[in-house]
Write a protein that holds these residues in place. Structure first.
Motif, PDB file in Angstrom:
ATOM      1  N   TRP A  69       0.841  -1.188   0.000  1.00 38.30           N
ATOM      2  CA  TRP A  69       0.000   0.000   0.000  1.00 38.30           C
ATOM      3  C   TRP A  69       0.879   1.242   0.000  1.00 38.30           C
ATOM      4  O   TRP A  69       1.741   1.390   0.864  1.00 38.30           O
ATOM      5  CB  TRP A  69      -0.875  -0.013   1.228  1.00 38.30           C
ATOM      6  N   ASN A  70       0.646   2.129  -0.943  1.00 39.06           N
ATOM      7  CA  ASN A  70       1.303   3.419  -0.944  1.00 39.06           C
ATOM      8  C   ASN A  70       0.410   4.365  -0.149  1.00 39.06           C
ATOM      9  O   ASN A  70      -0.669   4.739  -0.590  1.00 39.06           O
ATOM     10  CB  ASN A  70       1.484   3.940  -2.376  1.00 39.06           C
ATOM     11  N   VAL A  71       0.847   4.738   1.044  1.00 40.07           N
ATOM     12  CA  VAL A  71       0.027   5.566   1.945  1.00 40.07           C
ATOM     13  C   VAL A  71       0.243   7.064   1.735  1.00 40.07           C
ATOM     14  O   VAL A  71      -0.210   7.872   2.535  1.00 40.07           O
ATOM     15  CB  VAL A  71       0.245   5.163   3.420  1.00 40.07           C
ATOM     16  N   TRP A  72       0.955   7.447   0.673  1.00 38.25           N
ATOM     17  CA  TRP A  72       1.089   8.851   0.256  1.00 38.25           C
ATOM     18  C   TRP A  72       1.715   9.757   1.283  1.00 38.25           C
ATOM     19  O   TRP A  72       1.316  10.895   1.477  1.00 38.25           O
ATOM     20  CB  TRP A  72      -0.238   9.437  -0.149  1.00 38.25           C
ATOM     21  N   ARG A 129       2.678  12.011   4.198  1.00 35.36           N
ATOM     22  CA  ARG A 129       2.008  12.672   5.312  1.00 35.36           C
ATOM     23  C   ARG A 129       1.140  13.848   4.863  1.00 35.36           C
ATOM     24  O   ARG A 129       1.196  14.937   5.418  1.00 35.36           O
ATOM     25  CB  ARG A 129       3.091  13.149   6.274  1.00 35.36           C
ATOM     26  N   PHE A 130       0.335  13.662   3.867  1.00 34.11           N
ATOM     27  CA  PHE A 130      -0.557  14.721   3.402  1.00 34.11           C
ATOM     28  C   PHE A 130      -1.779  14.819   4.301  1.00 34.11           C
ATOM     29  O   PHE A 130      -2.145  13.873   4.983  1.00 34.11           O
ATOM     30  CB  PHE A 130      -0.987  14.461   1.964  1.00 34.11           C
ATOM     31  N   GLU A 131      -2.398  15.962   4.285  1.00 31.96           N
ATOM     32  CA  GLU A 131      -3.604  16.239   5.060  1.00 31.96           C
ATOM     33  C   GLU A 131      -3.332  16.090   6.552  1.00 31.96           C
ATOM     34  O   GLU A 131      -2.249  16.390   7.027  1.00 31.96           O
ATOM     35  CB  GLU A 131      -4.758  15.358   4.593  1.00 31.96           C
ATOM     36  N   ASP A 132      -4.291  15.623   7.309  1.00 33.13           N
ATOM     37  CA  ASP A 132      -4.177  15.476   8.768  1.00 33.13           C
ATOM     38  C   ASP A 132      -3.565  14.100   9.081  1.00 33.13           C
ATOM     39  O   ASP A 132      -4.217  13.076   8.879  1.00 33.13           O
ATOM     40  CB  ASP A 132      -5.564  15.598   9.387  1.00 33.13           C
ATOM     41  N   LEU A 147       4.342  -1.104   3.410  1.00 32.11           N
ATOM     42  CA  LEU A 147       3.892   0.267   3.186  1.00 32.11           C
ATOM     43  C   LEU A 147       4.944   1.052   2.425  1.00 32.11           C
ATOM     44  O   LEU A 147       6.119   1.031   2.789  1.00 32.11           O
ATOM     45  CB  LEU A 147       3.630   0.954   4.536  1.00 32.11           C
ATOM     46  N   GLN A 148       4.520   1.746   1.386  1.00 32.25           N
ATOM     47  CA  GLN A 148       5.391   2.671   0.680  1.00 32.25           C
ATOM     48  C   GLN A 148       5.007   4.092   1.109  1.00 32.25           C
ATOM     49  O   GLN A 148       3.837   4.366   1.356  1.00 32.25           O
ATOM     50  CB  GLN A 148       5.238   2.558  -0.845  1.00 32.25           C
ATOM     51  N   GLU A 149       5.995   4.950   1.159  1.00 29.23           N
ATOM     52  CA  GLU A 149       5.819   6.344   1.546  1.00 29.23           C
ATOM     53  C   GLU A 149       5.208   6.475   2.937  1.00 29.23           C
ATOM     54  O   GLU A 149       4.419   7.374   3.213  1.00 29.23           O
ATOM     55  CB  GLU A 149       4.992   7.108   0.506  1.00 29.23           C
ATOM     56  N   ALA A 150       5.558   5.566   3.829  1.00 33.14           N
ATOM     57  CA  ALA A 150       5.145   5.671   5.226  1.00 33.14           C
ATOM     58  C   ALA A 150       6.071   6.676   5.895  1.00 33.14           C
ATOM     59  O   ALA A 150       7.269   6.626   5.708  1.00 33.14           O
ATOM     60  CB  ALA A 150       5.239   4.318   5.913  1.00 33.14           C
ATOM     61  N   GLY A 196      11.667  10.788  12.520  1.00 32.45           N
ATOM     62  CA  GLY A 196      12.888  10.443  13.231  1.00 32.45           C
ATOM     63  C   GLY A 196      12.672  10.301  14.730  1.00 32.45           C
ATOM     64  O   GLY A 196      13.554   9.881  15.447  1.00 32.45           O
ATOM     65  N   GLY A 197      11.496  10.643  15.196  1.00 33.38           N
ATOM     66  CA  GLY A 197      11.164  10.528  16.616  1.00 33.38           C
ATOM     67  C   GLY A 197      10.073   9.503  16.822  1.00 33.38           C
ATOM     68  O   GLY A 197      10.097   8.415  16.263  1.00 33.38           O
ATOM     69  N   ASP A 198       9.074   9.893  17.596  1.00 38.47           N
ATOM     70  CA  ASP A 198       7.984   8.976  17.921  1.00 38.47           C
ATOM     71  C   ASP A 198       6.916   8.889  16.829  1.00 38.47           C
ATOM     72  O   ASP A 198       6.091   7.993  16.850  1.00 38.47           O
ATOM     73  CB  ASP A 198       7.308   9.407  19.223  1.00 38.47           C
ATOM     74  N   ASP A 199       6.915   9.836  15.897  1.00 38.74           N
ATOM     75  CA  ASP A 199       5.873   9.842  14.879  1.00 38.74           C
ATOM     76  C   ASP A 199       6.311   9.029  13.671  1.00 38.74           C
ATOM     77  O   ASP A 199       6.919   9.537  12.740  1.00 38.74           O
ATOM     78  CB  ASP A 199       5.553  11.280  14.457  1.00 38.74           C
ATOM     79  N   CYS A 200       6.018   7.742  13.696  1.00 40.07           N
ATOM     80  CA  CYS A 200       6.373   6.828  12.605  1.00 40.07           C
ATOM     81  C   CYS A 200       5.144   5.970  12.311  1.00 40.07           C
ATOM     82  O   CYS A 200       4.706   5.206  13.172  1.00 40.07           O
ATOM     83  CB  CYS A 200       7.555   5.960  13.014  1.00 40.07           C
ATOM     84  N   LEU A 201       4.590   6.128  11.127  1.00 38.41           N
ATOM     85  CA  LEU A 201       3.375   5.391  10.778  1.00 38.41           C
ATOM     86  C   LEU A 201       3.562   3.889  10.892  1.00 38.41           C
ATOM     87  O   LEU A 201       2.766   3.206  11.532  1.00 38.41           O
ATOM     88  CB  LEU A 201       2.912   5.763   9.368  1.00 38.41           C
ATOM     89  N   ALA A 202       4.592   3.345  10.293  1.00 39.04           N
ATOM     90  CA  ALA A 202       4.792   1.888  10.292  1.00 39.04           C
ATOM     91  C   ALA A 202       4.967   1.358  11.711  1.00 39.04           C
ATOM     92  O   ALA A 202       4.378   0.339  12.071  1.00 39.04           O
ATOM     93  CB  ALA A 202       5.992   1.518   9.430  1.00 39.04           C
ATOM     94  N   ARG A 203       5.762   2.023  12.516  1.00 40.05           N
ATOM     95  CA  ARG A 203       5.979   1.576  13.899  1.00 40.05           C
ATOM     96  C   ARG A 203       4.670   1.643  14.693  1.00 40.05           C
ATOM     97  O   ARG A 203       4.337   0.726  15.438  1.00 40.05           O
ATOM     98  CB  ARG A 203       7.046   2.429  14.569  1.00 40.05           C
TER      99      ARG A 203
END
Length: 52
Positions: free
Chosen positions: A3-6, A8-11, A33-36, A40-47
């Motif tokens: 899945w290409n999650v695009w 960090r666009f929008e909210d 996931l592509q483009e997750a 570099g900190g706590d904000d990581c979609l995949a994690r």
């Protein structure tokens, strides 16, 4: 499932919840996931999704 999650666009919070809802519905065995995003900190979609 791939899945290409695009990135960090929008909210980002709303997008994360939407991605999670689809993954819960489909229940894939493996997800790539592509483009997750990660700041570099706590904000990581995949994690974050991996913890659920």
């Amino acid at each position: 499932m791939t899945w290409n999650v695009w990135w960090r666009f929008e909210d980002p919070k709303r997008r994360r919840e939407a991605v999670l809802a689809v993954l819960r519905e489909l229940k894939p065995d493996v997800v790539a996931l592509q483009e997750a995003w990660s700041d570099g900190g706590d904000d990581c979609l995949a994690r974050g999704l991996g913890r659920v």
